[in-house]
Structure formats: structure tokens, C-alpha cells
Design a protein around this motif. Structure first.
Motif, PDB file in Angstrom:
ATOM      1  N   ASN A   6       0.831  -1.214   0.000  1.00  9.14           N
ATOM      2  CA  ASN A   6       0.000   0.000   0.000  1.00  9.14           C
ATOM      3  C   ASN A   6       0.861   1.259   0.000  1.00  9.14           C
ATOM      4  O   ASN A   6       0.541   2.249  -0.671  1.00  9.14           O
ATOM      5  N   LEU A   7       1.967   1.205   0.770  1.00 11.81           N
ATOM      6  CA  LEU A   7       2.862   2.353   0.830  1.00 11.81           C
ATOM      7  C   LEU A   7       3.472   2.639  -0.535  1.00 11.81           C
ATOM      8  O   LEU A   7       3.514   3.791  -0.978  1.00 11.81           O
ATOM      9  N   TRP A   8       3.932   1.575  -1.221  1.00 13.81           N
ATOM     10  CA  TRP A   8       4.501   1.756  -2.545  1.00 13.81           C
ATOM     11  C   TRP A   8       3.449   2.275  -3.538  1.00 13.81           C
ATOM     12  O   TRP A   8       3.746   3.097  -4.411  1.00 13.81           O
ATOM     13  N   GLY A   9       2.226   1.783  -3.374  1.00 11.59           N
ATOM     14  CA  GLY A   9       1.154   2.254  -4.243  1.00 11.59           C
ATOM     15  C   GLY A   9       0.906   3.747  -4.083  1.00 11.59           C
ATOM     16  O   GLY A   9       0.796   4.488  -5.062  1.00 11.59           O
ATOM     17  N   PHE A  10       0.847   4.208  -2.818  1.00  9.88           N
ATOM     18  CA  PHE A  10       0.635   5.634  -2.560  1.00  9.88           C
ATOM     19  C   PHE A  10       1.820   6.468  -3.030  1.00  9.88           C
ATOM     20  O   PHE A  10       1.645   7.594  -3.523  1.00  9.88           O
ATOM     21  N   LEU A  11       3.034   5.928  -2.885  1.00  9.17           N
ATOM     22  CA  LEU A  11       4.206   6.654  -3.352  1.00  9.17           C
ATOM     23  C   LEU A  11       4.198   6.813  -4.874  1.00  9.17           C
ATOM     24  O   LEU A  11       4.597   7.854  -5.408  1.00  9.17           O
ATOM     25  N   LEU A  12       3.736   5.793  -5.575  1.00  4.81           N
ATOM     26  CA  LEU A  12       3.742   5.835  -7.036  1.00  4.81           C
ATOM     27  C   LEU A  12       2.662   6.771  -7.583  1.00  4.81           C
ATOM     28  O   LEU A  12       2.869   7.445  -8.602  1.00  4.81           O
ATOM     29  N   ILE A  13       1.505   6.794  -6.928  1.00  3.75           N
ATOM     30  CA  ILE A  13       0.432   7.679  -7.413  1.00  3.75           C
ATOM     31  C   ILE A  13       0.501   9.059  -6.775  1.00  3.75           C
ATOM     32  O   ILE A  13      -0.235   9.964  -7.171  1.00  3.75           O
ATOM     33  N   GLY A  14       1.410   9.216  -5.802  1.00  6.06           N
ATOM     34  CA  GLY A  14       1.526  10.493  -5.108  1.00  6.06           C
ATOM     35  C   GLY A  14       1.778  11.683  -6.023  1.00  6.06           C
ATOM     36  O   GLY A  14       1.078  12.700  -5.923  1.00  6.06           O
ATOM     37  N   PRO A  15       2.758  11.610  -6.934  1.00  8.79           N
ATOM     38  CA  PRO A  15       2.995  12.756  -7.839  1.00  8.79           C
ATOM     39  C   PRO A  15       1.766  13.125  -8.661  1.00  8.79           C
ATOM     40  O   PRO A  15       1.492  14.311  -8.875  1.00  8.79           O
ATOM     41  N   GLN A  16       1.030  12.111  -9.130  1.00  3.55           N
ATOM     42  CA  GLN A  16      -0.168  12.397  -9.906  1.00  3.55           C
ATOM     43  C   GLN A  16      -1.238  13.067  -9.053  1.00  3.55           C
ATOM     44  O   GLN A  16      -1.901  14.010  -9.495  1.00  3.55           O
ATOM     45  N   LEU A  17      -1.399  12.597  -7.829  1.00  4.83           N
ATOM     46  CA  LEU A  17      -2.386  13.202  -6.935  1.00  4.83           C
ATOM     47  C   LEU A  17      -2.015  14.642  -6.588  1.00  4.83           C
ATOM     48  O   LEU A  17      -2.879  15.528  -6.550  1.00  4.83           O
ATOM     49  N   GLY A  19      -0.153  16.643  -8.437  1.00  4.48           N
ATOM     50  CA  GLY A  19      -0.369  17.433  -9.639  1.00  4.48           C
ATOM     51  C   GLY A  19      -1.839  17.738  -9.867  1.00  4.48           C
ATOM     52  O   GLY A  19      -2.204  18.852 -10.253  1.00  4.48           O
ATOM     53  N   LEU A  20      -2.704  16.741  -9.626  1.00  8.36           N
ATOM     54  CA  LEU A  20      -4.152  16.954  -9.771  1.00  8.36           C
ATOM     55  C   LEU A  20      -4.641  18.008  -8.791  1.00  8.36           C
ATOM     56  O   LEU A  20      -5.458  18.871  -9.145  1.00  8.36           O
ATOM     57  N   LEU A  21      -4.124  17.949  -7.581  1.00  9.89           N
ATOM     58  CA  LEU A  21      -4.547  18.912  -6.560  1.00  9.89           C
ATOM     59  C   LEU A  21      -4.080  20.318  -6.890  1.00  9.89           C
ATOM     60  O   LEU A  21      -4.872  21.276  -6.844  1.00  9.89           O
ATOM     61  N   ILE A  22      -2.804  20.464  -7.253  1.00  7.30           N
ATOM     62  CA  ILE A  22      -2.219  21.791  -7.467  1.00  7.30           C
ATOM     63  C   ILE A  22      -2.699  22.425  -8.761  1.00  7.30           C
ATOM     64  O   ILE A  22      -3.025  23.615  -8.809  1.00  7.30           O
ATOM     65  N   PHE A  23      -2.751  21.630  -9.833  1.00  2.00           N
ATOM     66  CA  PHE A  23      -3.010  22.201 -11.145  1.00  2.00           C
ATOM     67  C   PHE A  23      -4.465  22.065 -11.611  1.00  2.00           C
ATOM     68  O   PHE A  23      -4.821  22.629 -12.641  1.00  2.00           O
ATOM     69  N   SER A  24      -5.301  21.333 -10.877  1.00  2.39           N
ATOM     70  CA  SER A  24      -6.685  21.158 -11.304  1.00  2.39           C
ATOM     71  C   SER A  24      -7.680  21.538 -10.224  1.00  2.39           C
ATOM     72  O   SER A  24      -8.506  22.448 -10.409  1.00  2.39           O
ATOM     73  N   LEU A  25      -7.629  20.872  -9.085  1.00  2.00           N
ATOM     74  CA  LEU A  25      -8.661  21.056  -8.070  1.00  2.00           C
ATOM     75  C   LEU A  25      -8.584  22.428  -7.407  1.00  2.00           C
ATOM     76  O   LEU A  25      -9.611  23.108  -7.235  1.00  2.00           O
ATOM     77  N   ILE A  26      -7.380  22.858  -7.023  1.00  2.00           N
ATOM     78  CA  ILE A  26      -7.244  24.177  -6.396  1.00  2.00           C
ATOM     79  C   ILE A  26      -7.603  25.302  -7.367  1.00  2.00           C
ATOM     80  O   ILE A  26      -8.371  26.208  -7.010  1.00  2.00           O
ATOM     81  N   PRO A  27      -7.104  25.291  -8.625  1.00  2.83           N
ATOM     82  CA  PRO A  27      -7.543  26.328  -9.566  1.00  2.83           C
ATOM     83  C   PRO A  27      -9.053  26.306  -9.825  1.00  2.83           C
ATOM     84  O   PRO A  27      -9.672  27.369  -9.982  1.00  2.83           O
TER      85      PRO A  27
END
Length: 289
Positions: A6-17, A19-27
Motif C-alpha cells: 500500500n505504501l509503494w502504491g501511494f508513493l507511485l500515485i503520489g505525484p499524480q495526486l 499534480g491533480l490537486l495543485i493544477f486542477s482542483l485548487i484552480p
């Protein structure tokens, strides 16, 4: 072991999440807040409630933009999808289809400004290549980009050509996922080429068609580059689209609140069309292969 996975899974999808937060959801959230203010791009802002939304629905430019965008979508979506499907079926069994795939995909990675400028020359009403070709067969071509009746079809023509390679590649991937055994069984039963296409290819390709339809509708509502480069929204705002209206209000009139309100309305329109498509998919999309 499970915690480590689970930790490795979160680490791998972390950059995408992130990026989604900074460049999509917050704007998106910030744009929603701006739509309720009178901010002009400088200084402080004041809360104005729903006045920006009310102003949009009473603004004739916004109504014109909606009509033009829907007209553009009606032209681009069915014609673009049909041509891409026909081309994909034609190339599916051709030798060297990898070469053709690259050849047809090249316009997709070409700059929108470059494509727009090239088509400005092609569609020029006085000395454009298209009118010269029509003249040779006895047809008097119109002034494509300066005639209010032809400007949206002209931009749609560019967009269909520009996106043809992308949709074709998606359809090719879907076609290659259909098992050959279905066609062999149909041939044994005496089905001709058209019958195999209608009863095997089309039904099994509906998930791919669904995806292409959704993406084409979304991109149609977001059309801007072509109109900005080729016509600047003219003539007489005949190519004035919804995104063009958002741009005008933000960077020409500097009414950021009104621009954000128009953007939120566009977001709702796209979301509505997408949800309708997902609602209807059970009637025409077949996932079993």
C-alpha cells in the motif's frame, strides 16, 4: 507485506495526486470563488453573489458564443468520429499500418498556431488553394473565413483534419482488441463484409466509440485556438465561441469575476453532456468481447 504494498502504491500515485490537486482542483475551486466576486485582476475583490451569472445569461455575446459552439460541435463530433472509424477500418489490415499511423498522427502534435496559419492560406477566398481547386471543376468557392455562413464550417474542417489521427489511433487499438474468431465464425455462416462490420465490428467497438465521443465533445466545447488565430472571433462574431468569450472577458475587459462565471457555466455544460453520455451508455455500449 500488505502495508508495504500500500505504501509503494501511494508513493507511485503520489505525484499524480499532487499534480491533480495543485493544477486542477485548487484552480477550479479558486475560479469558483472568483465567479462570485467583481475582481478585475488587480487589487482587492468584493463578493457580488450571483450577479456575474445573471449577467452572463443576459449578455448577447454569451448567447452568441453558446450557439456558435454548439453548431461547431454538431459538425465536428459526428463527421470526425465517422471519418476516423472508416480510416481505422481501412488501415487495420493494410501492410505497413505503423507508417500510416504515424503519418496521420503527425497533425495532432503540430502547433495549433501553425495549423491555423496554414489553413488561413488554404481557405483564403481570393487566392486560397481550395478555391483554386474548386474553380478548376467549375465551382465558385466562397470566402470561407470572411463569410458568416461558412466560417464555423471552415474552422470545423480544420479541427476534423487536425484530430483525425488521434481518433484513428484510438479506433485502431480497439479494432486490434477484437478477436479474429468472431469474423471467422461469421464467414463460415456466409456473412459478407458489410454484415461483419455491422454485427461484429460496430458492437464490439462501442466502448472505444464511447470514449472517442466523450473526448471529442469535450474538446469541441473548448475550441479556441483555431478561431483566435484564423478569424479572431469574426466576422461579426460568427466564430465567437464560449472559450473565446471567457478569454475576452478576462484579458480584454479585465472582468475576471464574469470570466470565471462563464467558465463555471462551461464546466457545468461539459459535465452535463458527459453525464448524459454515461447515462445512455448502457443502451448502446457493449463491453463483452
Amino acid at each position: 507485506m500488505n502495508r508495504r504494498k500500500n505504501l509503494w502504491g501511494f508513493l507511485l500515485i503520489g505525484p499524480q495526486l499532487i499534480g491533480l490537486l495543485i493544477f486542477s482542483l485548487i484552480p477550479l475551486g479558486y475560479a469558483l470563488w472568483l465567479s462570485f466576486t467583481d475582481w478585475n485582476g488587480f487589487g482587492s475583490s468584493n463578493f457580488v453573489g450571483l450577479s456575474n451569472y445573471i449577467e452572463q445569461f443576459t449578455n448577447p455575446d454569451f448567447g452568441k458564443a453558446i450557439v456558435n459552439t454548439v453548431y461547431y460541435m454538431i459538425l465536428v463530433v459526428p463527421i470526425g468520429i465517422a471519418l476516423a472509424l472508416i480510416l481505422a477500418v481501412a488501415l487495420n489490415k493494410v501492410k505497413g499500418k505503423e507508417f500510416y499511423r504515424v503519418f496521420f498522427f503527425m497533425p495532432v502534435v503540430t502547433s495549433s498556431v501553425s495549423v491555423g496559419i496554414i489553413f488561413m492560406w488554404i481557405l483564403n477566398g481570393d487566392f486560397g488553394i481550395l478555391n483554386q481547386m474548386l474553380e478548376k471543376i467549375g465551382i465558385d468557392g466562397p470566402h470561407w473565413l470572411t463569410d458568416t455562413k461558412w466560417v464555423i464550417p471552415s474552422i470545423a474542417l480544420l479541427s476534423i483534419w487536425w484530430g483525425l489521427g488521434y481518433n484513428m489511433v484510438i479506433f485502431l487499438a480497439g479494432l486490434q482488441g477484437i478477436s479474429r474468431s468472431y469474423y471467422e465464425a461469421a464467414e463460415i455462416d456466409g456473412a459478407n463484409t458489410f454484415q461483419r462490420f455491422r454485427h461484429i465490428t460496430l458492437p464490439l467497438l462501442t466502448p472505444t466509440t464511447f470514449f472517442v465521443t466523450i473526448m471529442t465533445i469535450i474538446s469541441s466545447f473548448q475550441v479556441f485556438d483555431q478561431a483566435f488565430v484564423m478569424t479572431n472571433g469574426g466576422p461579426a462574431k460568427a466564430s465567437y465561441t464560449m472559450v473565446f468569450h471567457i478569454y475576452d472577458q478576462a484579458f480584454v475587459d479585465f472582468t475576471m469575476g464574469k470570466s470565471a462565471a462563464a467558465a463555471m457555466i462551461l464546466f457545468v455544460v461539459i459535465l452535463t453532456f458527459t453525464l448524459i453520455q454515461f447515462k445512455l451508455q448502457d443502451r448502446w455500449v457493449h463491453y463483452g468481447q
